[in-house]
Design an enzyme around this catalytic site. Structure first.
Site, PDB file in Angstrom:
ATOM      1  N   ASP A 108      29.470  21.396   7.605  1.00 43.55           N
ATOM      2  CA  ASP A 108      27.840  22.014   7.419  1.00 43.55           C
ATOM      3  C   ASP A 108      27.363  22.338   8.727  1.00 43.55           C
ATOM      4  OD1 ASP A 108      28.253  20.960   4.661  1.00 43.55           O
ATOM      5  OD2 ASP A 108      27.044  19.379   5.159  1.00 43.55           O
TER       6      ASP A 108
HETATM    7  N1  URA Z   1      30.581  16.124   3.845  1.00 42.16           N
HETATM    8  C1  URA Z   1      29.197  16.855   3.968  1.00 42.16           C
HETATM    9  O1  URA Z   1      28.558  16.389   3.550  1.00 42.16           O
HETATM   10  N2  URA Z   1      29.149  17.519   4.976  1.00 42.16           N
HETATM   11  C2  URA Z   1      30.049  17.956   6.038  1.00 42.16           C
HETATM   12  O2  URA Z   1      29.889  18.787   6.851  1.00 42.16           O
HETATM   13  C3  URA Z   1      31.544  17.601   5.731  1.00 42.16           C
HETATM   14  C4  URA Z   1      31.482  16.337   4.643  1.00 42.16           C
END
Ligand code: URA
Length: 239
Positions: A108
């Protein structure tokens, strides 16, 4: 072997016409000898940057190329998503590479940590394939204290995330403090770690990935920094 003009165009040094002009201008040198023919056949291997220079600089590493990056907060992993992307942290020329570089899975925008970027399709698929069952470890900081039952629930392989039908595979939760924990998962569902904590009434305030399989994020790699992944490191992912 590859045609010099096609090789350089695919590495992003310009159009076929532009790289032909580079060669004609005497800017391309192989093993100390200036190349004059843009149609010459060049031996392409991992040692090419030690043998071929463009305007006095080692040529970029040829495909297959895999990078290890310490993804910083605030950048996206997709070419399509709005905002600054991880690809903008690489040399500008690399955005024109064929085959294109893409991240192996995504983090993310507000997640930092170990990110692999590759132009090697078979390697990418091997890493993300459920059959490889590769563990990814996340360091999570939480809004509230853990209650104590979360590890058992995550390990059970029965948790169904909101809006989904299939239960998650078992995951390992290791609390490292009242509001911090390492969570190791083998899947890569959308926002998985944040949604797992949401499912137990908690909220992730910071998230960082520090390991993929047997490969750890090197301690000396600052956020935003990256380097070429060695073959030993590549193999470590699957151990
Ligand atoms: N899980 C999440 O919520 N975000 C990420 O970036 C990776 C795994």
């Amino acid at each position: 072997m590859a045609r010099l003009d096609r090789l350089l165009a695919n590495l992003g040094y310009g159009s076929r016409r532009e790289v032909t002009a580079l060669v004609a201008g005497g800017r391309v040198v192989l093993d100390g000898a200036t190349l004059k023919d843009a149609g010459a056949k060049i031996p392409v291997a991992a040692d090419l940057p030690r043998r071929l220079t463009i305007a006095g600089q080692p040529v970029d590493p040829p495909a297959p190329l895999t990078l290890l990056m310490h993804k910083p907060l605030g950048v996206v992993c997709s070419h399509r998503e709005a905002g600054r992307s991880v690809y903008e942290l690489l040399p500008a020329r690399w955005r024109a590479r064929i085959p294109a570089l893409s991240s192996i899975g995504r983090l993310d925008k507000e997640t930092s940590g170990l990110l692999l970027i590759t132009d090697d399709g078979p390697f990418l698929h091997r890493v993300i394939s459920p059959r490889s069952n590769i563990a990814k470890r996340y360091q999570a900081t939480l809004d509230r204290s853990l209650e104590g039952h979360e590890a058992e629930l995550f390990a059970a392989g029965t948790l169904v995330l909101e809006g989904e039908k299939d239960p998650l595979a078992p995951a390992i939760l290791e609390p490292t403090g009242p509001r911090t924990a390492n969570l190791t998962i083998t899947e890569g569902r959308y926002h998985q770690v944040r949604r797992m904590f949401a499912a137990v009434g908690n909220h992730v305030t910071a998230l960082h990935r520090d390991r993929i399989g047997g490969l750890s994020l090197p301690a000396d790699l600052e956020p935003g920094a990256w380097r070429v992944l060695s073959t030993d490191e590549q193999a470590a992912i699957f151990t």
